[in-house]
Every structure is written in C-alpha cells, then in structure tokens.
Write an enzyme that holds these catalytic residues in place. Structure first.
Site, PDB file in Angstrom:
ATOM      1  N   ARG A 174      30.884   7.112 -40.520  1.00  0.00           N
ATOM      2  CA  ARG A 174      30.910   8.307 -39.675  1.00  0.00           C
ATOM      3  C   ARG A 174      30.496   7.965 -38.244  1.00  0.00           C
ATOM      4  O   ARG A 174      29.574   7.167 -38.035  1.00  0.00           O
ATOM      5  CB  ARG A 174      29.988   9.386 -40.242  1.00  0.00           C
ATOM      6  CG  ARG A 174      30.466   9.876 -41.593  1.00  0.00           C
ATOM      7  CD  ARG A 174      29.818  11.167 -42.032  1.00  0.00           C
ATOM      8  NE  ARG A 174      30.102  11.390 -43.444  1.00  0.00           N
ATOM      9  CZ  ARG A 174      31.241  11.894 -43.916  1.00  0.00           C
ATOM     10  NH1 ARG A 174      32.202  12.249 -43.078  1.00  0.00           N
ATOM     11  NH2 ARG A 174      31.428  12.042 -45.221  1.00  0.00           N
ATOM     12  N   ASP A 175      31.213   8.577 -37.288  1.00  0.00           N
ATOM     13  CA  ASP A 175      30.898   8.371 -35.879  1.00  0.00           C
ATOM     14  C   ASP A 175      29.530   8.984 -35.571  1.00  0.00           C
ATOM     15  O   ASP A 175      29.192  10.065 -36.055  1.00  0.00           O
ATOM     16  CB  ASP A 175      31.983   9.011 -35.007  1.00  0.00           C
ATOM     17  CG  ASP A 175      31.961   8.503 -33.580  1.00  0.00           C
ATOM     18  OD1 ASP A 175      32.900   7.802 -33.180  1.00  0.00           O
ATOM     19  OD2 ASP A 175      30.978   8.816 -32.861  1.00  0.00           O
ATOM     20  N   ASN A 222      41.903   3.845 -29.237  1.00  0.00           N
ATOM     21  CA  ASN A 222      41.750   3.753 -27.787  1.00  0.00           C
ATOM     22  C   ASN A 222      41.771   2.286 -27.375  1.00  0.00           C
ATOM     23  O   ASN A 222      41.185   1.444 -28.066  1.00  0.00           O
ATOM     24  CB  ASN A 222      40.430   4.390 -27.354  1.00  0.00           C
ATOM     25  CG  ASN A 222      40.376   5.881 -27.658  1.00  0.00           C
ATOM     26  OD1 ASN A 222      41.385   6.573 -27.566  1.00  0.00           O
ATOM     27  ND2 ASN A 222      39.204   6.370 -28.025  1.00  0.00           N
ATOM     28  N   VAL A 278      33.720   0.765 -27.320  1.00  0.00           N
ATOM     29  CA  VAL A 278      33.223  -0.288 -28.218  1.00  0.00           C
ATOM     30  C   VAL A 278      34.383  -1.260 -28.439  1.00  0.00           C
ATOM     31  O   VAL A 278      35.442  -0.873 -28.944  1.00  0.00           O
ATOM     32  CB  VAL A 278      32.724   0.280 -29.565  1.00  0.00           C
ATOM     33  CG1 VAL A 278      32.317  -0.857 -30.499  1.00  0.00           C
ATOM     34  CG2 VAL A 278      31.543   1.229 -29.346  1.00  0.00           C
ATOM     35  N   HIS A 290      39.149  -0.233 -33.600  1.00  0.00           N
ATOM     36  CA  HIS A 290      38.830   0.778 -34.612  1.00  0.00           C
ATOM     37  C   HIS A 290      39.812   1.933 -34.528  1.00  0.00           C
ATOM     38  O   HIS A 290      40.322   2.263 -33.462  1.00  0.00           O
ATOM     39  CB  HIS A 290      37.393   1.295 -34.441  1.00  0.00           C
ATOM     40  CG  HIS A 290      37.061   1.733 -33.048  1.00  0.00           C
ATOM     41  ND1 HIS A 290      36.731   0.841 -32.050  1.00  0.00           N
ATOM     42  CD2 HIS A 290      37.006   2.963 -32.489  1.00  0.00           C
ATOM     43  CE1 HIS A 290      36.491   1.512 -30.927  1.00  0.00           C
ATOM     44  NE2 HIS A 290      36.660   2.797 -31.164  1.00  0.00           N
ATOM     45  N   HIS A 294      40.032   5.927 -35.040  1.00  0.00           N
ATOM     46  CA  HIS A 294      39.297   7.185 -35.204  1.00  0.00           C
ATOM     47  C   HIS A 294      40.086   8.068 -36.173  1.00  0.00           C
ATOM     48  O   HIS A 294      41.299   8.238 -36.012  1.00  0.00           O
ATOM     49  CB  HIS A 294      39.205   7.956 -33.880  1.00  0.00           C
ATOM     50  CG  HIS A 294      38.394   7.307 -32.810  1.00  0.00           C
ATOM     51  ND1 HIS A 294      37.105   7.686 -32.530  1.00  0.00           N
ATOM     52  CD2 HIS A 294      38.690   6.312 -31.942  1.00  0.00           C
ATOM     53  CE1 HIS A 294      36.636   6.953 -31.515  1.00  0.00           C
ATOM     54  NE2 HIS A 294      37.584   6.111 -31.138  1.00  0.00           N
TER      55      HIS A 294
HETATM   56  P1  5GP Z   1      35.860   4.272 -28.483  1.00  0.00           P
HETATM   57  O1  5GP Z   1      35.404   5.109 -27.308  1.00  0.00           O
HETATM   58  O2  5GP Z   1      35.588   2.817 -28.240  1.00  0.00           O
HETATM   59  O3  5GP Z   1      37.271   4.534 -28.918  1.00  0.00           O
HETATM   60  O4  5GP Z   1      35.007   4.757 -29.715  1.00  0.00           O
HETATM   61  C1  5GP Z   1      33.728   4.266 -29.985  1.00  0.00           C
HETATM   62  C2  5GP Z   1      33.065   5.263 -30.904  1.00  0.00           C
HETATM   63  O5  5GP Z   1      31.972   4.638 -31.509  1.00  0.00           O
HETATM   64  C3  5GP Z   1      32.539   6.512 -30.178  1.00  0.00           C
HETATM   65  O6  5GP Z   1      33.137   7.662 -30.737  1.00  0.00           O
HETATM   66  C4  5GP Z   1      31.037   6.451 -30.432  1.00  0.00           C
HETATM   67  O7  5GP Z   1      30.475   7.724 -30.669  1.00  0.00           O
HETATM   68  C5  5GP Z   1      30.934   5.564 -31.650  1.00  0.00           C
HETATM   69  N1  5GP Z   1      29.717   4.771 -31.743  1.00  0.00           N
HETATM   70  C6  5GP Z   1      29.147   4.026 -30.749  1.00  0.00           C
HETATM   71  N2  5GP Z   1      28.072   3.377 -31.215  1.00  0.00           N
HETATM   72  C7  5GP Z   1      27.962   3.720 -32.522  1.00  0.00           C
HETATM   73  C8  5GP Z   1      27.028   3.355 -33.546  1.00  0.00           C
HETATM   74  O8  5GP Z   1      26.087   2.598 -33.331  1.00  0.00           O
HETATM   75  N3  5GP Z   1      27.215   3.901 -34.768  1.00  0.00           N
HETATM   76  C9  5GP Z   1      28.249   4.767 -35.036  1.00  0.00           C
HETATM   77  N4  5GP Z   1      28.344   5.241 -36.284  1.00  0.00           N
HETATM   78  N5  5GP Z   1      29.152   5.107 -34.097  1.00  0.00           N
HETATM   79  C10 5GP Z   1      29.002   4.608 -32.857  1.00  0.00           C
END
Ligand code: 5GP
Ligand code: ZN
Length: 114
Positions: free
Chosen positions: A29-30, A87, A96, A100, A102
């Site tokens: 989970r996010d 993304n 990150v 990944h 979503h």
């Molecule tokens: P991005 O913006 O790279 O597509 O998505 C990264 C996602 O990782 C974001 O939705 C953010 O909330 C989530 N995220 C960042 N750090 C952590 C973490 O330590 N644990 C979890 N479960 N989600 C994280």
C-alpha cells in the site's frame, strides 16, 4: 541498491503493508494514498525507470500487470474498475526511481489526469 527505498522495502529493511508477493514481484500500500485503494506493484529487482527497461524484462513487466490485476480482484475493484499508472522521470511525476505500477481504485478517476 541500498539507497533505494523500494529495494529496501523488497529486502524487508523498511516495513510496508504488503498485499501480494511472489519471487519476482511485490505489491504494497502507498504511504500517501491518492484513492481509497492505492497499491504500488514493483519488481524485486531494481530497475530505475521505464526508460531503463530492456527487451529481456518484458516478462517481468507483464508479471507486474498480472499482479495488478490480481490485487484489483483481491481488493474488490475488478468490476467497478481501477486505474494503473507508471510515472516516468520529471514530467511524468516520478519521485521514487525504482519502476512501479500504481493501482488506484475505490473511486471514480478523472481524465485527463493532472
Ligand atoms: P511516483 O511519484 O514515483 O510515481 O510514486 C512514488 C510513490 O511512492 C508515491 O505515491 C509515494 O506516496 C510512495 N512512497 C514513497 N515512499 C514510500 C514508502 O516509504 N513506503 C510506501 N509504502 N510508499 C512510499
Ligand atoms: Zn530499487
């Protein structure tokens, strides 16, 4: 990659709310959910962005989508629907740098996205 937060989650060094895992894929989970259900599906192996995916990774990418489908079903989203997003880099909103998917669901999504 010890400085990658998702590699550390995959290694069990950082806790996460895991909803699915197998030998190649992990779903959790996010931390900052953008929908009632917001799950991230990652390969255990570090790949930074979609730009870094190689032809030999196609099976692994397919496994990510299959896991997304299974989690969607598990979370009761399949019939109503859901959104999957990858993304990439700055304009894509990637924060990150471990590739990944979503999985977002539990509410109606807008289009076009922001
Ligand atoms: P991005 O913006 O790279 O597509 O998505 C990264 C996602 O990782 C974001 O939705 C953010 O909330 C989530 N995220 C960042 N750090 C952590 C973490 O330590 N644990 C979890 N479960 N989600 C994280
Ligand atoms: Zn990583």
């Amino acid at each position: 990659m010890t400085d990658c937060i998702f590699c550390r989650i995959a290694a069990g060094e950082i806790p996460a709310n895991i909803v699915y895992q197998d030998e190649d894929v992990l779903a959790f989970r996010d931390l900052n959910p953008q929908a009632p259900v917001h799950v991230l599906i990652i390969p255990r192996r570090h790949i930074a962005t979609l730009n870094d995916v190689a032809p030999e990774d196609v099976q692994l990418l397919g496994r990510l989508l299959l896991a997304a489908k299974m989690v969607a079903e598990q979370e009761g989203l399949a019939e109503a629907g859901y959104r999957t997003v990858i993304n990439c880099n700055a304009d894509g909103g990637q924060t990150v740098f471990h590739v990944h998917v979503h999985l977002l669901g539990g509410r109606s999504m807008n289009w076009p996205p922001g």
